[in-house]
Design a protein around this motif. Structure first.
Motif, mmCIF file in Angstrom:
data_model
loop_
_atom_site.group_PDB
_atom_site.id
_atom_site.type_symbol
_atom_site.label_atom_id
_atom_site.label_comp_id
_atom_site.label_asym_id
_atom_site.label_seq_id
_atom_site.Cartn_x
_atom_site.Cartn_y
_atom_site.Cartn_z
ATOM 1 N N SER A 1 1.923 61.043 36.605
ATOM 2 C CA SER A 1 0.494 61.312 36.796
ATOM 3 C C SER A 1 -0.361 60.753 35.662
ATOM 4 O O SER A 1 -1.582 60.611 35.809
ATOM 5 N N ARG A 2 0.263 60.418 34.541
ATOM 6 C CA ARG A 2 -0.474 59.878 33.403
ATOM 7 C C ARG A 2 -0.689 58.372 33.517
ATOM 8 O O ARG A 2 -1.357 57.758 32.686
ATOM 9 N N ASP A 3 -0.101 57.754 34.552
ATOM 10 C CA ASP A 3 -0.331 56.345 34.876
ATOM 11 C C ASP A 3 -0.016 55.416 33.702
ATOM 12 O O ASP A 3 -0.757 54.476 33.410
ATOM 13 N N ARG A 4 1.107 55.683 33.044
ATOM 14 C CA ARG A 4 1.596 54.809 31.966
ATOM 15 C C ARG A 4 3.077 54.543 32.240
ATOM 16 O O ARG A 4 3.959 54.986 31.525
ATOM 17 N N LEU A 5 3.334 53.795 33.306
ATOM 18 C CA LEU A 5 4.695 53.615 33.800
ATOM 19 C C LEU A 5 5.551 52.859 32.798
ATOM 20 O O LEU A 5 5.124 51.873 32.204
ATOM 21 N N GLY A 6 6.774 53.345 32.624
ATOM 22 C CA GLY A 6 7.772 52.690 31.793
ATOM 23 C C GLY A 6 9.099 52.671 32.519
ATOM 24 O O GLY A 6 9.254 53.261 33.599
ATOM 25 N N GLU A 7 10.091 52.010 31.911
ATOM 26 C CA GLU A 7 11.364 51.826 32.610
ATOM 27 C C GLU A 7 12.095 53.127 32.889
ATOM 28 O O GLU A 7 12.735 53.277 33.929
ATOM 29 N N PHE A 8 12.001 54.109 31.982
ATOM 30 C CA PHE A 8 12.728 55.349 32.210
ATOM 31 C C PHE A 8 12.092 56.158 33.334
ATOM 32 O O PHE A 8 12.788 56.807 34.122
ATOM 33 N N GLN A 9 10.770 56.107 33.430
ATOM 34 C CA GLN A 9 10.116 56.778 34.557
ATOM 35 C C GLN A 9 10.509 56.117 35.880
ATOM 36 O O GLN A 9 10.744 56.808 36.879
#
Length: 351
Positions: A223-231
Motif C-alpha cells: 500500500s506504500r507504493d514502493r515496490l521492491g524485489e522482496f515484496q
C-alpha cells in the motif's frame, strides 16, 4: 570421499581434471579438514561453556542482528559484505554461499578472503546499510528452508527484530516472504524425508496463522507504493498460499508478478521460475519457449526442462532430463526426488 565423488559428478562434465585421482584426493582432504575443524571448534565452545560458572540473574541480550550490521561494513562492497557475514555470522559454508551466488566455490573463497583482509585491523564500529543485511537474511533463510542447514527460524526471528526497528516496505516484504514460505514447510517433506512438490502438498498442513500474518504484512507494505524485489516475491508466495488447490492457482497473475520481479532484478533464476509459471499459465510449449532464452547451466534448468517436457507428453526426453538433473542436484533430498521422477516415467513408458 563420498563428498568428493558427488562434487566430481557435479563439476567434471563441464571440464574433467587432468589428474582425476589427485583431484579426488585433494577435494576429499579439504572436506575432511572442514569437518575436523568444525568439530574441533564445536568442542572448544562446549568446553568453554562447561568451564564457566553458573550464570546469575541477568538481563537477556541478543546482539546477533548487530553483528550482521557490523559485518556489512562500509569499507566492503555489498557482495563482499554479504559473503563475509554469511560465513562469519550466518554459519554457512563457502560452498553453500557459492551455490547461492551461482559462482565456483574457489571464486567465493577468494571473495571471502579478500573481505577478511579488507576489514583486518579496521574497527568494526560503523554499521552497514539495511539493504545488505536484508540480502544476508534472505540467503540465510533460503539455505535453512532448503533443509541443508536449519536456519530458517533464526532468519525469521532476526527479520522480525529488523522490522520492529526499521519502518521500510522491503523489510516488511522480506518478513512476509519468509512467513509465507515457512507456513508451508511442514508439508514439503514426507515422513521419510522425501520432497513433496507444491502441487502435491497436503494444504491442510499449511500454517494458516503464518499465512494470514504474512498476507497482512505484505498488503501494508504494498500500500506504500514502493515496490521492491522482496515484496514482489512475497506477492507470488501469497498467490500460491491463497489457492485452495493447485488447480485453482492464479498462474496468470503469478506470471505478471514475475515480470515485475524480473524488471527489478534481471535475475536469471527469476526468469527460470517465470518459465515454469508461463508453462502453467499458457501451456508447456510456451514454458519451453521461455526456457530456451536462458542459460542451460543455470541450477535447476534441467529439472524445469524435464517437467515441461513431461507436460508436453515427451516422456522419454523427460525421463532422461530428470536423471540428468538428479546428478546436478546439490542435496540428497532433491536428488532422490528427481531420480524417482525419472524412474516413474521409465516405468510408465514400458507399461
Amino acid at each position: 570421499m563420498q563428498d568428493a565423488l558427488l562434487e566430481a559428478i557435479r563439476v567434471w562434465p563441464a571440464g574433467p581434471p587432468r589428474d582425476p585421482k589427485g583431484w579426488l584426493v585433494t577435494v576429499a582432504w579439504n572436506r575432511f579438514l572442514d569437518a575436523t575443524r568444525a568439530e574441533a571448534a564445536r568442542r572448544r565452545r562446549e568446553d568453554l561453556v562447561d568451564a564457566q560458572p553458573a550464570p546469575g540473574p541477568a538481563a537477556t541480550a541478543d546482539d546477533t542482528l548487530q553483528l550482521y550490521f557490523l559485518c556489512a561494513h562500509p569499507s566492503l562492497t555489498p557482495a563482499s559484505a554479504v559473503a563475509l557475514t554469511l560465513r562469519a555470522v550466518g554459519g554457512l559454508t563457502t560452498r553453500q554461499i557459492a551455490q547461492a551466488y551461482l559462482v565456483p566455490e574457489a571464486t567465493m573463497a577468494q571473495r571471502i578472503s579478500r573481505a577478511k583482509k579488507t576489514v583486518a585491523g579496521v574497527r568494526l564500529d560503523q554499521p552497514g546499510d539495511v539493504a545488505t543485511v536484508l540480502r544476508v537474511l534472505y540467503l540465510v533463510f533460503n539455505e535453512g528452508y532448503s533443509g541443508d542447514v536449519d536456519l530458517a527460524a533464526e532468519a525469521i526471528r532476526l527479520t522480525r527484530q529488523l522490522a520492529a526497528a526499521y519502518d521500510h516496505p522491503e523489510v516488511a516484504g522480506l518478513l512476509a516472504l519468509m512467513l509465507l514460505h515457512h507456513a508451508r514447510r511442514a508439508a514439503r517433506t514426507a515422513p521419510d524425508g522425501a520432497l513433496i512438490p507444491l502441487a502435491e502438498q497436503d494444504r491442510t498442513r499449511w500454517d494458516t496463522a503464518l499465512i494470514a500474518e504474512g498476507v497482512q504484512i505484505l498488503q501494508t507494505a504494498l500500500s506504500r507504493d514502493r515496490l521492491g524485489e522482496f515484496q514482489a516475491q512475497a506477492a507470488i508466495a501469497a498467490l500460491h498460499a491463497d489457492a485452495p488447490t493447485a488447480a485453482e492457482t492464479d498462474w496468470i497473475q503469478i506470471v505478471e508478478w514475475y515480470d515485475e520481479l524480473a524488471a527489478l532484478t534481471d535475475s536469471p533464476v527469476v526468469r527460470l521460475n517465470r518459465a515454469v509459471a508461463v508453462g502453467e499459465a499458457d501451456g508447456p510449449h510456451a514454458g519451453l519457449a521461455a526456457l530456451a532464452a536462458l542459460d542451460p547451466s543455470l541450477p535447476r534448468y534441467t529439472a524445469v526442462s524435464a517437467y515441461l517436457r513431461e507436460r508436453t507428453g515427451d516422456l522419454t526426453a523427460a525421463a532422461r532430463l530428470y536423471a540428468e538433473a538428479a546428478y546436478q542436484a546439490t542435496n540428497a533430498a532433491e536428488r532422490d526426488h528427481l531420480l524417482r521422477q525419472a524412474a516413474r516415467l521409465n516405468t510408465d513408458g514400458h507399461t
